[in-house]
Structures are given as C-alpha cells and as structure tokens.
Design a protein around this motif. Structure first.
Motif, PDB file in Angstrom:
ATOM      1  N   MET A  52       0.853  -1.177   0.000  1.00 35.71           N
ATOM      2  CA  MET A  52       0.000   0.000   0.000  1.00 35.71           C
ATOM      3  C   MET A  52       0.901   1.244   0.000  1.00 35.71           C
ATOM      4  SD  MET A  52      -3.050  -1.255   0.019  1.00 35.71           S
ATOM      5  CE  MET A  52      -4.204   0.023   0.531  1.00 35.71           C
ATOM      6  N   PRO A  53       0.384   2.415  -0.416  1.00 40.00           N
ATOM      7  CA  PRO A  53       1.233   3.615  -0.496  1.00 40.00           C
ATOM      8  C   PRO A  53       1.936   3.960   0.812  1.00 40.00           C
ATOM      9  CG  PRO A  53      -0.840   3.987  -1.652  1.00 40.00           C
ATOM     10  CD  PRO A  53      -0.960   2.648  -0.964  1.00 40.00           C
ATOM     11  N   TRP A  54       1.266   3.737   1.958  1.00 40.82           N
ATOM     12  CA  TRP A  54       1.851   4.124   3.249  1.00 40.82           C
ATOM     13  C   TRP A  54       2.795   3.065   3.823  1.00 40.82           C
ATOM     14  CZ3 TRP A  54      -3.358   4.310   2.074  1.00 40.82           C
ATOM     15  CH2 TRP A  54      -4.106   3.167   2.387  1.00 40.82           C
ATOM     16  N   HIS A  55       3.028   1.989   3.102  1.00 36.73           N
ATOM     17  CA  HIS A  55       3.943   0.951   3.586  1.00 36.73           C
ATOM     18  C   HIS A  55       5.390   1.188   3.174  1.00 36.73           C
ATOM     19  CE1 HIS A  55       0.372  -2.105   3.830  1.00 36.73           C
ATOM     20  NE2 HIS A  55       0.403  -1.247   4.844  1.00 36.73           N
ATOM     21  N   TYR A  56       5.612   1.974   2.132  1.00 40.26           N
ATOM     22  CA  TYR A  56       6.973   2.137   1.608  1.00 40.26           C
ATOM     23  C   TYR A  56       7.901   2.769   2.630  1.00 40.26           C
ATOM     24  CZ  TYR A  56       5.430   0.752  -3.051  1.00 40.26           C
ATOM     25  OH  TYR A  56       4.954   0.028  -4.105  1.00 40.26           O
ATOM     26  N   ASN A  57       7.503   3.904   3.185  1.00 42.53           N
ATOM     27  CA  ASN A  57       8.371   4.626   4.123  1.00 42.53           C
ATOM     28  C   ASN A  57       8.666   3.826   5.380  1.00 42.53           C
ATOM     29  OD1 ASN A  57       8.901   6.918   2.653  1.00 42.53           O
ATOM     30  ND2 ASN A  57       7.161   8.068   3.453  1.00 42.53           N
ATOM     31  N   ARG A  58       7.648   3.197   5.937  1.00 43.71           N
ATOM     32  CA  ARG A  58       7.837   2.513   7.217  1.00 43.71           C
ATOM     33  C   ARG A  58       8.785   1.321   7.107  1.00 43.71           C
ATOM     34  NH1 ARG A  58       1.864   0.193   8.490  1.00 43.71           N
ATOM     35  NH2 ARG A  58       1.598   2.450   8.706  1.00 43.71           N
ATOM     36  N   PHE A  59       8.851   0.709   5.925  1.00 43.64           N
ATOM     37  CA  PHE A  59       9.770  -0.412   5.740  1.00 43.64           C
ATOM     38  C   PHE A  59      11.045  -0.007   5.003  1.00 43.64           C
ATOM     39  CE2 PHE A  59       5.789  -2.728   6.442  1.00 43.64           C
ATOM     40  CZ  PHE A  59       6.210  -3.629   7.400  1.00 43.64           C
ATOM     41  N   GLY A  60      11.154   1.271   4.655  1.00 41.22           N
ATOM     42  CA  GLY A  60      12.346   1.728   3.960  1.00 41.22           C
ATOM     43  C   GLY A  60      12.445   1.212   2.538  1.00 41.22           C
ATOM     44  N   VAL A  61      11.307   0.975   1.901  1.00 43.48           N
ATOM     45  CA  VAL A  61      11.282   0.510   0.501  1.00 43.48           C
ATOM     46  C   VAL A  61      11.271   1.733  -0.412  1.00 43.48           C
ATOM     47  CG1 VAL A  61      10.040  -0.836  -1.219  1.00 43.48           C
ATOM     48  CG2 VAL A  61       9.991  -1.540   1.182  1.00 43.48           C
ATOM     49  N   PRO A  62      12.218   1.840  -1.332  1.00 46.01           N
ATOM     50  CA  PRO A  62      12.241   3.018  -2.216  1.00 46.01           C
ATOM     51  C   PRO A  62      10.987   3.085  -3.081  1.00 46.01           C
ATOM     52  CG  PRO A  62      14.298   1.751  -2.365  1.00 46.01           C
ATOM     53  CD  PRO A  62      13.324   0.910  -1.615  1.00 46.01           C
ATOM     54  N   TYR A  63      10.379   4.259  -3.128  1.00 44.98           N
ATOM     55  CA  TYR A  63       9.269   4.465  -4.065  1.00 44.98           C
ATOM     56  C   TYR A  63       9.666   5.543  -5.064  1.00 44.98           C
ATOM     57  CZ  TYR A  63       4.965   5.434  -6.372  1.00 44.98           C
ATOM     58  OH  TYR A  63       4.036   5.603  -7.362  1.00 44.98           O
ATOM     59  N   ASN A  64       9.802   5.144  -6.294  1.00 46.45           N
ATOM     60  CA  ASN A  64      10.127   6.068  -7.374  1.00 46.45           C
ATOM     61  C   ASN A  64       9.086   5.875  -8.465  1.00 46.45           C
ATOM     62  OD1 ASN A  64      11.218   7.252  -9.773  1.00 46.45           O
ATOM     63  ND2 ASN A  64      13.250   7.201  -8.855  1.00 46.45           N
ATOM     64  N   PRO A  65       8.265   6.893  -8.746  1.00 45.83           N
ATOM     65  CA  PRO A  65       7.188   6.733  -9.723  1.00 45.83           C
ATOM     66  C   PRO A  65       7.664   6.433 -11.142  1.00 45.83           C
ATOM     67  CG  PRO A  65       7.458   9.039  -9.113  1.00 45.83           C
ATOM     68  CD  PRO A  65       8.306   8.257  -8.170  1.00 45.83           C
ATOM     69  N   SER A  66       8.966   6.570 -11.371  1.00 47.21           N
ATOM     70  CA  SER A  66       9.496   6.298 -12.711  1.00 47.21           C
ATOM     71  C   SER A  66       9.512   4.815 -13.043  1.00 47.21           C
ATOM     72  CB  SER A  66      10.916   6.856 -12.845  1.00 47.21           C
ATOM     73  OG  SER A  66      10.928   8.251 -12.660  1.00 47.21           O
ATOM     74  N   PHE A  67       9.585   3.954 -12.015  1.00 44.21           N
ATOM     75  CA  PHE A  67       9.659   2.510 -12.302  1.00 44.21           C
ATOM     76  C   PHE A  67       8.949   1.629 -11.270  1.00 44.21           C
ATOM     77  CE2 PHE A  67      13.427   3.668  -9.861  1.00 44.21           C
ATOM     78  CZ  PHE A  67      13.461   2.699  -8.873  1.00 44.21           C
ATOM     79  N   VAL A  68       8.504   2.194 -10.157  1.00 40.27           N
ATOM     80  CA  VAL A  68       7.788   1.407  -9.150  1.00 40.27           C
ATOM     81  C   VAL A  68       6.286   1.569  -9.397  1.00 40.27           C
ATOM     82  CG1 VAL A  68       7.334   1.071  -6.699  1.00 40.27           C
ATOM     83  CG2 VAL A  68       9.629   1.722  -7.469  1.00 40.27           C
ATOM     84  N   PRO A  69       5.572   0.460  -9.648  1.00 38.16           N
ATOM     85  CA  PRO A  69       4.129   0.566  -9.899  1.00 38.16           C
ATOM     86  C   PRO A  69       3.387   1.150  -8.702  1.00 38.16           C
ATOM     87  CG  PRO A  69       4.949  -1.603 -10.549  1.00 38.16           C
ATOM     88  CD  PRO A  69       6.057  -0.929  -9.791  1.00 38.16           C
ATOM     89  N   PHE A  70       2.350   1.923  -8.989  1.00 37.13           N
ATOM     90  CA  PHE A  70       1.455   2.417  -7.943  1.00 37.13           C
ATOM     91  C   PHE A  70       0.252   1.493  -7.918  1.00 37.13           C
ATOM     92  CE2 PHE A  70      -1.907   5.060  -6.133  1.00 37.13           C
ATOM     93  CZ  PHE A  70      -1.258   5.597  -5.028  1.00 37.13           C
ATOM     94  N   LEU A  71      -0.100   1.026  -6.741  1.00 38.75           N
ATOM     95  CA  LEU A  71      -1.092  -0.029  -6.549  1.00 38.75           C
ATOM     96  C   LEU A  71      -2.374   0.166  -7.359  1.00 38.75           C
ATOM     97  CD1 LEU A  71      -1.477  -2.546  -4.531  1.00 38.75           C
ATOM     98  CD2 LEU A  71      -2.859  -0.968  -3.200  1.00 38.75           C
ATOM     99  N   LEU A  72      -2.867   1.397  -7.420  1.00 43.07           N
ATOM    100  CA  LEU A  72      -4.203   1.651  -7.957  1.00 43.07           C
ATOM    101  C   LEU A  72      -4.215   2.157  -9.396  1.00 43.07           C
ATOM    102  CD1 LEU A  72      -5.369   3.542  -4.770  1.00 43.07           C
ATOM    103  CD2 LEU A  72      -5.953   1.193  -5.333  1.00 43.07           C
ATOM    104  N   LEU A  73      -3.034   2.273 -10.018  1.00 40.75           N
ATOM    105  CA  LEU A  73      -2.955   2.915 -11.322  1.00 40.75           C
ATOM    106  C   LEU A  73      -2.232   2.045 -12.346  1.00 40.75           C
ATOM    107  CD1 LEU A  73      -1.996   6.486 -10.075  1.00 40.75           C
ATOM    108  CD2 LEU A  73      -4.248   5.752 -10.856  1.00 40.75           C
ATOM    109  N   GLU A  74      -2.481   2.366 -13.624  1.00 41.33           N
ATOM    110  CA  GLU A  74      -1.854   1.630 -14.707  1.00 41.33           C
ATOM    111  C   GLU A  74      -0.402   2.077 -14.920  1.00 41.33           C
ATOM    112  OE1 GLU A  74      -4.699   3.357 -15.124  1.00 41.33           O
ATOM    113  OE2 GLU A  74      -6.257   1.830 -15.373  1.00 41.33           O
ATOM    114  N   GLY A  75       0.267   1.420 -15.833  1.00 41.09           N
ATOM    115  CA  GLY A  75       1.603   1.845 -16.235  1.00 41.09           C
ATOM    116  C   GLY A  75       2.707   0.865 -15.905  1.00 41.09           C
ATOM    117  N   GLY A  76       2.492   0.034 -14.884  1.00 39.52           N
ATOM    118  CA  GLY A  76       3.504  -0.961 -14.530  1.00 39.52           C
ATOM    119  C   GLY A  76       4.853  -0.340 -14.232  1.00 39.52           C
ATOM    120  N   THR A  77       5.912  -0.950 -14.734  1.00 44.98           N
ATOM    121  CA  THR A  77       7.273  -0.455 -14.500  1.00 44.98           C
ATOM    122  C   THR A  77       7.757   0.481 -15.603  1.00 44.98           C
ATOM    123  OG1 THR A  77       8.260  -2.368 -15.633  1.00 44.98           O
ATOM    124  CG2 THR A  77       7.872  -2.571 -13.250  1.00 44.98           C
ATOM    125  N   LYS A  78       6.901   0.738 -16.592  1.00 42.61           N
ATOM    126  CA  LYS A  78       7.288   1.621 -17.706  1.00 42.61           C
ATOM    127  C   LYS A  78       6.209   2.673 -17.942  1.00 42.61           C
ATOM    128  CE  LYS A  78       9.806  -2.202 -19.857  1.00 42.61           C
ATOM    129  NZ  LYS A  78       9.490  -3.145 -18.763  1.00 42.61           N
TER     130      LYS A  78
END
Length: 514
Positions: free
Chosen positions: A162-188
């Motif tokens: 989920m969007p709020w899980h990235y920071n708490r676990f230290g997982v990098p979120y970069n919209p350029s290649f990390v998919p957003f759960l609710l939106l299209e586009g995948g890794t590209k």
C-alpha cells in the motif's frame, strides 16, 4: 549386532541440525471484512495450527468446524461481509471512492476490534502471546493491541504494498519505475502516468495519516492511555510477509525484513462437481473461464460491454464458464455455463481450461500462474491495475481496459492468449514460479517462527529511519551547490584581480610612454 560408530555419530549430528521450535502462542488480528483477503490468510493460520502452534484468530470469518489448536474470536456480528458489492466501472472518481472506503472501513474495523469484549479480555487477563500476526491493509489499530500484549508483530498482506507501507519499511518508491497499486503503467509509465502517480501517492499518504491513522490513535486512547504513535510501532514490526513473487510482479528493492511469500493459499485441486466436470471434459476445443472475483458484481457491467463480451465469445469455438450472479445472459449464448459461485482453483487446474478472463485480483492471478493458465486481464479497481500490468510484463497474459472493451478488441486479446505458442510460454513461466528452494507456505511459517524465537533483535533497514532530506540527498546537494558557488566566487574574484592588475599595468605602461 555391530554398529558403525562413524555412521551413528553422523546420524546424531544430522538430527541435532534440525531447527527446533517450541509450540508458540500466536494471535491473529484480521478485523477487515473482505472475504477475498481472509481467503489468503486462512490456509496459513490453519497450517500453523496443524504444526502444533496454538493460534487464536480475531476475524469476521470464524471456522464452521472446530480445529485442534485453532480458536476464533468472531467479529462477524459487528460488520457486513463484503461480497459482490462493487459495481464494474472505473474513473478517477472511483479511485477517490476507494480512498474513502479504505479510511472508513479501517477506522470502523478499529472500533469493532477494540469494542469486542473478548478482545479486551485478552489485555485485561494479560494473556501471553509469543507473536501477533496482523493484516497490513487499511488500519494499524492491531499494532496498539500487540503493544499492550507485549508481543512482536509480523505483518501479512494479500496484495502488493500500500502507499503508506513504503516509508515505514524503507522501501524506495520512485514513480518512474515502481508501480502504484491503484494505477496503470507498470514499470514503464508514461510522463502523464508518472505525474499521476506522484499526485495520488501524496494524496493517499496524507489522507491515511490524518484521516485513518490519527483517528485510530484516538480510538485506542479511549481504551488505553499509553499507546505510542502507531507509525512508530509500524516501523518496529519484525517482518512483512508480502503476498507477491518476483516472477509475476518483477524484481523489487525490498529490505531483508520484507519477504515475498506469494502462493501459499493455493490448495491441491479437488474433484469438480459432476455437471461442471462434464461441461469441461466434453468441450472439443477447451474452455475459457471468466470471473470478476468475489467483491465485484458482474451483473453491474454496462450492457454494451456485456454484449461486446458475449459477441466475442460467440466467435470462438471454446466453451465458457462464467461466474455470474444473474440467471441468464443477454442473448442466452448456448456455450456458456453460468453460476453464482465456482470452485476457481479447481477449474483453473483442469488441463482443458485454456484461458482466464479476469478482473486481475491477486488471488486469481496467483492461481493462474500456479496452474499455468494464460490471462486476459481487465482491471477495475484496487490493486487490479498494477496486477494487470504485472501480468502483461511477466508474459502471463495481456491487458484490456474496460473503457476500450469491444467485440473486436476482446477477440484480439482472447486469440492472442489462446495461441498454443503463448500457452507454452505461460507453462514455462509457471514452471519457473514453482521452482523455489522452499515452498511459499514453509517460508511464511519459518519467518513467523523466526520472529518469535528472535524477538529481541531488530530487522528494520536503516533506510526506514533516514530523514526525508537525507533520503533525497538534499543536504549533499546543498553542500555541493555551496561549494560550487564558492568556487565560482573565488574564480570570479581571481579573474577580476587578474584583469584589474592587467588593466593597471597597461595604464602604467601607457603613462610612462607619454
């Protein structure tokens, strides 16, 4: 009888190497009323009980039959189970509705959980638990309960982060290649999709912090006066068992305490009901299976889209099995088997099932890759867009969006996945998915036992504690910019001195000549 001493020593050595785990007292906290979510966790909780652990489960889905070592605290009378309730439509407004749904159900789940007398009695009686397993989805309320019980926590998911899980676990979120759960586009993603992700990520994180987590903190304060900030408790969780696998969702930059265990819910297929088995086995050209899950209501599909689906199916020689809440379909096609409920895993396991037309929920998608069935993915809401992108990128299937659904487009997609060469590639993908050193269930059980055995250790990555300005390297950039400006200033001063000196020398020489 003579015994080989070296053999005896060898046997004793091997026996002592087995990882010994005493029976644990485990509490499961699953107050969310989504049936499809608990369908993932139930086999895991039952397996822990089968392995000798004492498991107490707080949920809306108590077992119908008793099971040794498995005990229910039921919340079923406090909420309405979510099944066949959401319409099939997609827009920005539906994404906003999802945010409202997540926050409202999360805060109400927290209230239901803490208001339950049996739950409160756990704290009052100072019940001793070695581990708390809790779903990480729409609320962190269970973390407060775990804190009062003094037990380490392992989080479970039935979806991607989920969007709020990235920071708490230290997982990098970069919209350029990390998919957003609710939106299209995948890794590209396109530029538009990257902007879209950035906006929605900020919105969901802000909304969750102020209208979800803060409300839960206040609810907890009504019962307990010493609960630390929930985000602080969230960062101290031992592990997150993430219900994904890199062969489907792609490689991720996950820290060591976020472990992929996707697939443990898939059970050994059972015999099909006689009528359904006959329908499948008598199909000369195989079967296409259609299901939009347990939460979406298929009969709410716009009539023009239903007509497009039935028209496309009428052009194909395959028979069709369709999870459909109504009695009939428009046009009453003869090659379609309709049912309000279907044994999905058992159907997908049948060798004559050649394609799966799905909304792309993660459970069905996982079952499809498990059995090697190609997919036509039509995402509607929730995590389905990112799952559908993963299906296409992994080679498990192809995507079709609801707004582009037409007879011609669907025929094109179905014929693509029905191609024998496509099917062979999917079978190879399924083989790779199965080829792992330890099963998903064994891995999930192992890490739960590990967390309980070694609860005094912290497994959080340093990235989770880095301030935002350091994470974005703003301090480094500031230093480099200052150094650059100092260099430019010194260079400018030197050049000014040189030109001034040169100009003075020229004037001096000129005055001497005069």
């Amino acid at each position: 009888m003579r015994v080989d001493l070296s053999l005896l020593v060898h046997i004793v050595y091997i026996c002592t190497q087995f990882y010994q785990v005493h029976s644990l007292n485990i509490l499961g906290v699953f107050p969310y009323q989504g049936k499809s979510h608990f369908f993932v966790f139930k086999p895991y909780l039952e397996e822990l009980a089968r392995r000798g652990h004492n498991v107490t489960v707080i949920s809306c889905f108590p077992r119908e039959k008793s099971m040794k070592n498995y005990h229910d605290i039921s919340l079923a009378d406090k909420v309405q189970v979510l099944e066949d309730v959401f319409p099939i439509k997609r827009s920005y407004y539906t994404i906003f509705q999802i945010s409202v749904f997540l926050l409202s159900t999360g805060t109400s789940n927290c209230e239901s959980l803490l208001a339950d007398e049996n739950v409160r009695n756990l704290v009052k009686s100072k019940a001793k638990f070695d581990l708390v397993l809790m779903e990480l989805f729409n609320s962190d309320c269970g973390l407060g309960l775990a804190y009062k019980l003094g037990a380490p926590v392992v989080g479970l998911s039935s979806h991607q982060l989920m969007p709020w899980h990235y920071n708490r676990f230290g997982v990098p979120y970069n919209p350029s290649f990390v998919p957003f759960l609710l939106l299209e586009g995948g890794t590209k993603p396109t530029l538009y999709q990257r902007v879209e992700r950035t906006i929605f990520d900020a919105y969901f994180n802000t909304a969750y912090k102020y209208f979800g987590q803060r409300v839960d903190q206040n609810t907890l304060a009504q019962y307990f006066d010493d609960i630390p900030p929930l985000e602080e408790l969230a960062r101290n969780m031992k592990f997150l068992l993430l219900y994904t696998n890199f062969l489907l969702t792609g490689s991720n930059l996950l820290p060591s305490n976020v472990i992929e265990v996707g697939g443990y819910h898939v059970a050994k297929p059972k015999p099909l009901p006689s009528e359904l088995r006959k329908f499948i086995e008598e199909s000369e050209h195989g079967v296409i299976y259609i299901s939009f899950g347990s939460v979406l209501k298929a009969t709410t599909t716009p009539i023009d889209k239903i007509e497009a689906i039935t028209a496309a199916l009428s052009e194909l020689p395959q028979r069709v099995i369709w999870k459909w809440e109504g009695e009939t379909l428009p046009g009453n096609p003869k090659n379609v088997f309709l049912s309000k409920w279907l044994p999905q895993n058992d159907i997908l396991a049948h060798p004559k099932v050649l394609a799966f037309y799905s909304h792309c929920g993660l459970l069905g998608t996982t079952e499809a890759i498990y059995h090697g069935v190609p997919m036509v993915a039509m995402p509607i809401f929730g995590d389905q867009p990112s799952n559908a992108a993963a299906v296409e990128e992994s080679g498990l299937g192809v995507q079709i969006q609801l707004n582009e659904l037409s007879k011609a487009k669907l025929l094109e997609k179905l014929r693509t996945v029905l191609d024998p060469k496509f099917n062979q590639r999917v079978k190879k993908l399924s083989e790779a998915w199965h080829d792992r050193p330890i099963s998903a269930m064994d891995s999930a059980v192992y890490w739960a036992e590990f967390a309980a055995q070694h609860h005094n250790f912290t497994f959080r990555t340093a990235a989770a504690d880095v301030p935002l300005y350091q994470y974005l390297c703003l301090d480094i950039l500031s230093v480099l910019i200052v150094l650059f400006l100092i260099f430019i200033g010194i260079l400018k001063t030197l050049l000014k001195c040189i030109f001034t000196s040169k100009s003075s020398l020229q004037r001096s020489n000129k005055s001497k000549k005069q």
